[in-house]
Design an enzyme around this catalytic site. Structure first.
Site, PDB file in Angstrom:
ATOM      1  N   GLU A   1      29.987   4.295  15.779  1.00 46.82           N
ATOM      2  CA  GLU A   1      30.812   3.834  16.889  1.00 46.82           C
ATOM      3  C   GLU A   1      30.646   4.703  18.135  1.00 46.82           C
ATOM      4  O   GLU A   1      31.607   5.066  18.812  1.00 46.82           O
ATOM      5  CB  GLU A   1      32.283   3.759  16.462  1.00 46.82           C
ATOM      6  CG  GLU A   1      32.509   2.788  15.318  1.00 46.82           C
ATOM      7  CD  GLU A   1      33.952   2.647  14.894  1.00 46.82           C
ATOM      8  OE1 GLU A   1      34.331   1.569  14.434  1.00 46.82           O
ATOM      9  OE2 GLU A   1      34.705   3.649  15.018  1.00 46.82           O
TER      10      GLU A   1
ATOM     11  N   ASP B   1      36.742  -2.220   7.057  1.00 43.92           N
ATOM     12  CA  ASP B   1      37.537  -1.260   7.816  1.00 43.92           C
ATOM     13  C   ASP B   1      39.025  -1.424   7.518  1.00 43.92           C
ATOM     14  O   ASP B   1      39.757  -1.995   8.325  1.00 43.92           O
ATOM     15  CB  ASP B   1      37.282  -1.439   9.320  1.00 43.92           C
ATOM     16  CG  ASP B   1      37.881  -0.319  10.172  1.00 43.92           C
ATOM     17  OD1 ASP B   1      38.336   0.682   9.592  1.00 43.92           O
ATOM     18  OD2 ASP B   1      37.876  -0.451  11.407  1.00 43.92           O
TER      19      ASP B   1
ATOM     20  N   GLU C   1      46.912   0.461  10.609  1.00 40.95           N
ATOM     21  CA  GLU C   1      46.152  -0.113  11.720  1.00 40.95           C
ATOM     22  C   GLU C   1      46.030  -1.628  11.610  1.00 40.95           C
ATOM     23  O   GLU C   1      46.228  -2.349  12.581  1.00 40.95           O
ATOM     24  CB  GLU C   1      44.767   0.530  11.783  1.00 40.95           C
ATOM     25  CG  GLU C   1      43.896  -0.011  12.900  1.00 40.95           C
ATOM     26  CD  GLU C   1      42.542   0.665  12.973  1.00 40.95           C
ATOM     27  OE1 GLU C   1      41.719   0.233  13.803  1.00 40.95           O
ATOM     28  OE2 GLU C   1      42.288   1.617  12.188  1.00 40.95           O
TER      29      GLU C   1
END
Length: 661
Positions: free
Chosen positions: A269, A348, A376
């Site tokens: 990332e 993820d 998240e």
């Protein structure tokens, strides 16, 4: 006067006085820092639970609580034994760490209202490393933080406060023994943490954690030789780079006590890494490992590596395959003080995804399981979502690697392949909010991770009952109602969000609330590929081939739509809306029903919570009540948006005739 609460270490006064008799005095002949912490905790608990000012006595025969070193090999390096004999509590361990863990276990059992009379308990941690990863930024913000700002940093400065001591107490009390204290995305000034600018404060924080048996790690910028000192490259095979890191590590470990090592996110990332120089992950990790080895340091290298610049039109490139593709060819090439940290699933931290195929695949490399306590993708500590059942599923997963002990729990404990440096890590969910976790019920995830990392065999039900007793109420009816809410919360969240393993139907970047096509045409590579006929990604051997990364036992299960677990059906297969599930429902009807059910379930949980108004502390009741209002709104939005999306794609009406927009 502190502006934060004590969570499960509140030690609320206890009505049942049956354990009071043990708290007349405490004896130990040990005087190390960890034993001092244990004695301080006994004093704190005695005062709060029973209004007793316990005394430390030198007369062993008169003490009610005894902390003693016992070199028995059965106790290991961190284990302990708690026994009651003739109205006296004996806490024995091979070392100070065990005495401190045993003390906390004893005090928490008393605080939960358990009768300690006749106890005979021996425990050893199953995982050598039990770690929290803070994603705190040096400006005071927290990436994916849902409980206020950081209590480690503020405006570019490192903070040393009493709150960090209380945090260390909380973590130690559930067996956490390692922590990385800054974000794995090291930027905006955090690169300079490994310089003279911050050593003094970091040394103080490391010392605080050291008093509770917790080693401290820092996340580092792989390009630090360039960033900090202007070297022309950060090539791990370059001699000048190697010497720079050797010198820097000598400086860091001499200035900061209790350093465990570094946690590294590289070539992921946008973070710099060895790929820029034509090197691989083993080259990068081993260079750092050799620099920290003289000081007993460890390098923890994250396996969250994938191409985040892929073209959505490319149907063969699959983000799920990336971790295995990057690291399996390197098995056995990492130094013995390198640990690969692997997320529980290949995408993820979704509410439902398969277990990462690197578990069982890697057989000659130290490895740790990484999970996310920070919610998240599971409600951001607005929606209640008890995650321990999910982690239990991962730990209990049989990899089929050919060894008698082949579960993920076996592998990350070191039992399967005889490894010593392994364990579990979790992304923390804590911040400056008074209750630490934003949503009071999210405290069950922080507590639960520590308990599960210590003992993966403990049940999600036992953990949640303990936590409720310690943090909210000892009343059996209250415990039953709150436990019911928590134990079904993950299933409820899954019902009203993304169906059958799809994942990523969220608003981009923010990751809260529904947006079924938010990522569908993006560079990140997470797609559901829904059209007017079907939905899902073909990850079988005829599609992206991801299913073939597993050993045959699981590959055979996943590659066939008939045998694939239905809660992962759309993760592994592209399925027509008219496909009949085992329930007899069509796929499209299941999507409609599950989303309506999920919204209704949230309303039921909300009503159940409101029944507790006069039965639990008002500040907890009101805070959670407010969160349930927000969760009800969120679940309604998910229900409407997802059902409308699939109705407009398929044009197949709901058999129940409910309103779909």
């Amino acid at each position: 006067m502190c502006n934060w609460e004590q969570a499960w270490l509140a030690y609320e006064p206890i009505e049942n006085q049956r354990n009071r008799k043990f708290f007349k005095s405490v004896y130990t002949d040990q005087n190390g820092e960890l034993v001092k912490s244990a004695l301080h905790e006994i004093e704190t608990a005695s005062e709060k639970l029973f209004s007793i000012q316990i005394i430390k006595t030198d007369d062993r025969e008169k003490a009610g609580i005894l902390l003693e070193i016992d070199p028995s090999p059965d106790l290991g390096t961190e284990g302990y034994e708690i026994t009651e004999e003739n109205d006296r509590i004996y806490i024995r361990a091979a070392g100070e760490n065990g005495l401190l863990y045993g003390t906390f276990r004893f005090l928490l059992m008393v605080s939960a209202g358990k009768d300690i009379t006749g106890i005979s308990l021996q425990e050893n941690p199953q995982n050598p490393i039990r770690m929290l990863n803070q994603w705190d930024n040096i400006d005071g913000s927290i990436e994916r933080g849902y409980a206020g700002n950081s209590f480690f940093y503020e405006n570019g400065k490192v903070c040393v406060t009493k709150r960090i001591t209380d945090y260390a107490r909380l973590l130690c009390s559930v067996g956490i023994n390692a922590i990385s204290i800054n974000n794995v995305n090291v930027r905006d000034g955090a690169e300079w943490l490994i310089t003279e600018k911050h050593y003094n404060e970091l040394a103080q924080i490391a010392g605080i954690f050291g008093k509770y048996g917790i080693s401290m790690y820092l996340c580092i910028d792989f390009a630090a030789p360039m960033t900090l000192d202007g070297l022309p490259c950060a090539d791990p095979l370059n001699e000048d780079v190697r010497k720079w890191w050797e010198k820097k590590c000598g400086e860091i470990f001499s200035r900061i006590p209790n350093m465990g090592g570094f946690l590294v996110k590289a070539d992921s990332e946008g973070r710099p890494g060895p790929f820029a120089y034509g090197r691989n992950h083993a080259d990068g990790a081993n260079m750092l490992a050799r620099a920290v080895k003289p000081y007993g340091g460890t390098i923890i290298w994250r396996c969250f590596v994938y191409n985040c610049q892929q073209d959505w039109r490319d149907r063969r490139t699959d983000r799920a395959c990336a971790g295995y593709d990057n690291f399996m060819p390197l098995d056995g090439k990492f130094d013995d003080n390198v640990i690969l940290q692997i997320k529980n699933g290949p995408i993820d931290f979704q509410v439902r995804e398969p277990v990462h195929p690197l578990f069982g695949g890697l057989q000659h490399t130290n490895q740790m399981l990484e999970v996310q306590i920070a919610q998240e993708y599971t409600g951001q500590q607005i929606d209640v979502c008890y995650l321990v059942p999910m982690w239990k599923e991962v730990l209990d997963f049989s990899t089929g690697c050919g060894k008698p002990q082949d579960t993920v729990a076996d592998i990350v404990s070191g039992r399967t392949f005889g490894q010593q440096k392994c364990g579990m890590a979790a992304v923390a969910n804590t911040g400056r909010d008074a209750n630490w976790t934003g949503h009071d019920l999210a405290g069950a995830n922080l507590y639960g991770f520590g308990r599960l990392a210590w003992n993966p065999r403990i049940s999600a039900e036992e953990i949640v009952q303990e936590w409720i007793s310690l943090q909210i109420s000892r009343d059996s009816d209250v415990k039953k109602m709150i436990a019911d809410i928590l134990l079904r919360s993950r299933e409820v969240y899954e019902k009203y969000t993304a169906p059958l393993g799809i994942g990523f139907m969220v608003n981009p970047a923010y990751h809260y609330g529904p947006n079924p096509e938010g990522y569908e045409y993006s560079k990140w590579g997470t797609y559901h590929r829904a059209d007017h006929l079907a939905v899902g990604v073909d990850r079988s051997e005829k599609g992206t081939g991801y299913s073939e990364q597993y050993f045959e036992k699981n590959a055979a299960l996943y590659r066939d739509t008939e045998s694939c677990p239905e809660n992962l059906l759309l993760f592994f297969h592209r399925v027509p809306y008219t496909h009949r599930l085992r329930s007899g429902k069509t796929l499209i009807q299941h999507i409609y029903d599950s989303h309506f059910e999920g919204y209704a379930d949230v309303q039921k949980m909300q009503r159940d919570w409101n029944c507790l108004e006069d039965k639990i502390p008002q500040h907890i009741f009101q805070r959670v009540k407010e969160r349930f209002v927000r969760q009800a709104e969120n679940s309604r939005e998910w229900c409407d948006v997802i059902n409308s999306f699939f109705y407009r794609k398929s044009m197949i009406p709901d058999e129940m005739g409910r309103e779909i927009f």
